[in-house]
Every structure is written in structure tokens, then in C-alpha cells.
Design a protein around this motif. Sequence first.
Motif: not given
Length: 119
Positions: A20-29
Motif C-alpha cells: 500500500d502507498v499512503s494517500s499523500d504519496g510519502a510512504l510505501v508499506a
Amino acid sequence: APPAVSAYARASRSPVTALDVSSDGALVAAGTAEGELVLMQARTLQRLVQLNPHELFVTSLLVSGSEANGFTVLTCSGDNSCHATPVPKYVLQFKFPAELILAVAAAVVAVLLGLLLLL
């Protein structure tokens, strides 16, 4: 034409089973077949955190929050458990870009050369 791959990073030695990618595009998990949770900075794909919240493979995950306020990553697994992992905002601030490392190395070399010239 489809866009070209601009960056590549291996999340773990174990295969990725959820992403998943955070909604602000800063983090990939990424969740793995070994039950790991791997967090990467999206811009650079730099690995920030690698945890083992599960005994078995991660079946799903969800990133909630933002870089400004911190994240929570919810993971579920084949071990029949779900975990909420808080990711404080300061985790994304500890980054060592290549430019910084090169600048420090150049400064050290300059100091050493200066000392050699004094001898």
C-alpha cells in the motif's frame, strides 16, 4: 507507451504479499511472506523500518495518516491476527541522502589534506 520504471528497491529477501502507498504519496508499506512489515520512503524507496509483527505471511495492509502527522499501518496475517503499527512523523525525517554523505566525505578529505600539508 507505458511509463518507464524510474526506481527499483528490494523491500525484503522474502516475497512481497501485500502493498500500500499512503494517500499523500510519502510512504510505501510492504508485507511479506515471512510476516514482515517494511516501510519505505516513497520518493527514494529508502527502507526506513523493518518489523516482524506476524508469525506467518501478511495477507493485507492499509496505510492511514500523513507525513505531517505520522502514520498507522494496519496489517493482517495468515496467523489470524491484525496489528496496528504507529509510525511517528520523525521516522521519515531521518534520511541520509547520497548528497549529504558525499559532502561529509569531501569535508573529511579536505581536513585530512590540510593536516598533511601542515606536516
